[in-house]
Design an enzyme around this catalytic site. Sequence first.
Site, mmCIF file in Angstrom:
data_model
loop_
_atom_site.group_PDB
_atom_site.id
_atom_site.type_symbol
_atom_site.label_atom_id
_atom_site.label_comp_id
_atom_site.label_asym_id
_atom_site.label_seq_id
_atom_site.Cartn_x
_atom_site.Cartn_y
_atom_site.Cartn_z
ATOM 1 N N LYS A 184 6.207 -18.675 -9.694
ATOM 2 C CA LYS A 184 5.947 -17.279 -9.302
ATOM 3 C C LYS A 184 7.130 -16.686 -8.534
ATOM 4 C CE LYS A 184 3.792 -13.549 -7.779
ATOM 5 N NZ LYS A 184 3.789 -12.352 -8.599
ATOM 6 N N LYS B 67 9.244 -10.701 1.748
ATOM 7 C CA LYS B 67 8.501 -11.956 1.960
ATOM 8 C C LYS B 67 8.807 -12.932 0.823
ATOM 9 C CE LYS B 67 4.248 -11.827 0.368
ATOM 10 N NZ LYS B 67 3.556 -12.693 -0.557
HETATM 11 P P1 NAD Z 1 -3.084 -6.573 0.460
HETATM 12 O O1 NAD Z 1 -2.313 -6.476 1.761
HETATM 13 O O2 NAD Z 1 -3.478 -5.327 -0.226
HETATM 14 O O3 NAD Z 1 -4.409 -7.452 0.680
HETATM 15 C C1 NAD Z 1 -4.515 -8.522 1.559
HETATM 16 C C2 NAD Z 1 -5.950 -8.523 2.117
HETATM 17 O O4 NAD Z 1 -6.114 -9.675 2.948
HETATM 18 C C3 NAD Z 1 -6.257 -7.299 2.992
HETATM 19 O O5 NAD Z 1 -7.438 -6.673 2.542
HETATM 20 C C4 NAD Z 1 -6.424 -7.888 4.409
HETATM 21 O O6 NAD Z 1 -7.368 -7.192 5.187
HETATM 22 C C5 NAD Z 1 -6.905 -9.289 4.071
HETATM 23 N N1 NAD Z 1 -6.670 -10.249 5.149
HETATM 24 C C6 NAD Z 1 -5.522 -10.465 5.841
HETATM 25 N N2 NAD Z 1 -5.699 -11.462 6.734
HETATM 26 C C7 NAD Z 1 -6.984 -11.894 6.587
HETATM 27 C C8 NAD Z 1 -7.767 -12.888 7.230
HETATM 28 N N3 NAD Z 1 -7.238 -13.663 8.205
HETATM 29 N N4 NAD Z 1 -9.046 -13.057 6.832
HETATM 30 C C9 NAD Z 1 -9.569 -12.278 5.851
HETATM 31 N N5 NAD Z 1 -8.891 -11.304 5.211
HETATM 32 C C10 NAD Z 1 -7.608 -11.113 5.582
HETATM 33 O O7 NAD Z 1 -2.178 -7.500 -0.468
HETATM 34 P P2 NAD Z 1 -2.155 -7.570 -2.086
HETATM 35 O O8 NAD Z 1 -1.180 -6.577 -2.605
HETATM 36 O O9 NAD Z 1 -3.549 -7.618 -2.584
HETATM 37 O O10 NAD Z 1 -1.456 -9.001 -2.264
HETATM 38 C C11 NAD Z 1 -2.139 -10.206 -2.010
HETATM 39 C C12 NAD Z 1 -1.236 -11.343 -2.457
HETATM 40 O O11 NAD Z 1 -0.966 -11.206 -3.859
HETATM 41 C C13 NAD Z 1 0.129 -11.357 -1.756
HETATM 42 O O12 NAD Z 1 0.504 -12.687 -1.496
HETATM 43 C C14 NAD Z 1 1.052 -10.686 -2.755
HETATM 44 O O13 NAD Z 1 2.391 -11.133 -2.633
HETATM 45 C C15 NAD Z 1 0.439 -11.120 -4.073
HETATM 46 N N6 NAD Z 1 0.639 -10.219 -5.229
HETATM 47 C C16 NAD Z 1 0.560 -8.863 -5.101
HETATM 48 C C17 NAD Z 1 0.752 -8.042 -6.214
HETATM 49 C C18 NAD Z 1 0.689 -6.537 -6.119
HETATM 50 O O14 NAD Z 1 1.074 -5.860 -7.093
HETATM 51 N N7 NAD Z 1 0.246 -5.960 -5.010
HETATM 52 C C19 NAD Z 1 1.003 -8.608 -7.472
HETATM 53 C C20 NAD Z 1 1.036 -9.991 -7.580
HETATM 54 C C21 NAD Z 1 0.855 -10.783 -6.454
#
Ligand code: NAD
Length: 303
Positions: free
Chosen positions: A175, A245
Site C-alpha cells: 500500500k 503520513k
Molecule cells: P478519517 O479521518 O476520515 O476517519 C478516521 C476516523 O477514525 C474518524 O471518524 C475518527 O473520529 C476516528 N477515530 C480516530 N481515533 C479514534 C479512536 N481512538 N477510537 C475510535 N475512533 C477514532 O480518515 P479516512 O480518510 O477515513 O482514512 C482512514 C484510513 O484509511 C487512513 O489510514 C487513511 O490513510 C486510509 N485511506 C484513506 C483514503 C481516502 O481516500 N480518504 C483512501 C485509502 C486509504
Amino acid sequence: MAAHETIGFIGLGVMGGPMCRNVAQKHLGSVIAFDLNASALADLADTKAVPAGSVLELAGQADVILLSLPGDAQVERVCLGPDGIIATARPGSVVVDLSTTSVAAARRVGEALAARGISFADAPVARTREAARKGELSIMVGAGAETFARIQPLLAYMGTDVTHCGAIGTGQTVKLINNNLLFEHVVALAEMMVLGERAGVAPQTLLEAVSKGSGDSFALRNHGMKAMLPRAFPEKAFPPEYVLKDIDYLLALAKEHGLDAKGVELARHYYDAARTHGMSGRYFPGVIAVVEAGGMHDLKVAS
Ligand code: NAD
C-alpha cells in the site's frame, strides 16, 4: 468467517463510514460500530449496525474487529492501550486493520495480539471514498494463510480486488509503495500541467494528447483530468496531511532497508508546502495550486 459471527467496526470516517455500511448491508450476523465522533456513528443510524459505547464494549462482543483509523498512534492506542481491544477481546478473535499504518506498527500490533491468542491482519485499502461506497476497493493483505482464508469472505463485502501479499506487514508495504508512486506522479503532473499552459497549450488538450502517448497514466486520467484540470479539491477526500503520513511511513521503511528514497523526499516538500499554503484538509492534487503560485520557488535541493 461464518455468517453468524459478530463483526465490530471501529473508525467510521471518510473510508470507514461507507465500508461499515457495506458490512452492515451484506453480513448476515450482528454488526457493532464505534467512533469517538458521535456524528460519524449517527450517520449509520439507518443501517443495522448497533452503536457501542466504547472500544472495550465492542471488543468484548465481536468475533472479528475491523479498524479504519488515521494512522499508527490511533491503531496502537485502540489495539494495545489500557482501554484497548487487547483488554477484552476473546482468544480466537481476529483484528483486521484497514487503516494505512507503518509496517513496523503492523508488526508490533500483530505480535502483541498474537501473545493473547488474537489473530491480526494488516489490510489497507486503495481507491476512493466512492469505491468504498460501492464496495469496489482494492485491499492488500498481510496475514498468515489461515487468517487470510478466514477474513477473505468478509473483505469481499468491501472490495473487488483482494490480494494476499504475504506475512503481517506486507499489506502495508504494498500500500505504501502504491501511494508513494502516486504522490510522486501527481507532483510531476502538477509541474507539467502548469508548464504546458504557460507555453500556450490548453490544459485539456495537453492531457488528452499525452493520454494517447507514453506519458499516459492512471494518475493523469483520474487525478489530472478529474481534479487538477477543473481545480476541484474538496474536503473529505485525501488531504496533504495523510499524504505526509504515508510518505513518512515509506521513508521509515526505506531507511530500515538501506534505501535512499530521494524522489520521495523531494515530493514530501511539495505536499508540506500544500499543507501550509491553503490546501490543508483538501484533496491532495491541490498541490498544483502551490506549483502555479511559485510556492516551491525557495526550495533548495541538495546536490
Ligand atoms: P478519517 O479521518 O476520515 O476517519 C478516521 C476516523 O477514525 C474518524 O471518524 C475518527 O473520529 C476516528 N477515530 C480516530 N481515533 C479514534 C479512536 N481512538 N477510537 C475510535 N475512533 C477514532 O480518515 P479516512 O480518510 O477515513 O482514512 C482512514 C484510513 O484509511 C487512513 O489510514 C487513511 O490513510 C486510509 N485511506 C484513506 C483514503 C481516502 O481516500 N480518504 C483512501 C485509502 C486509504
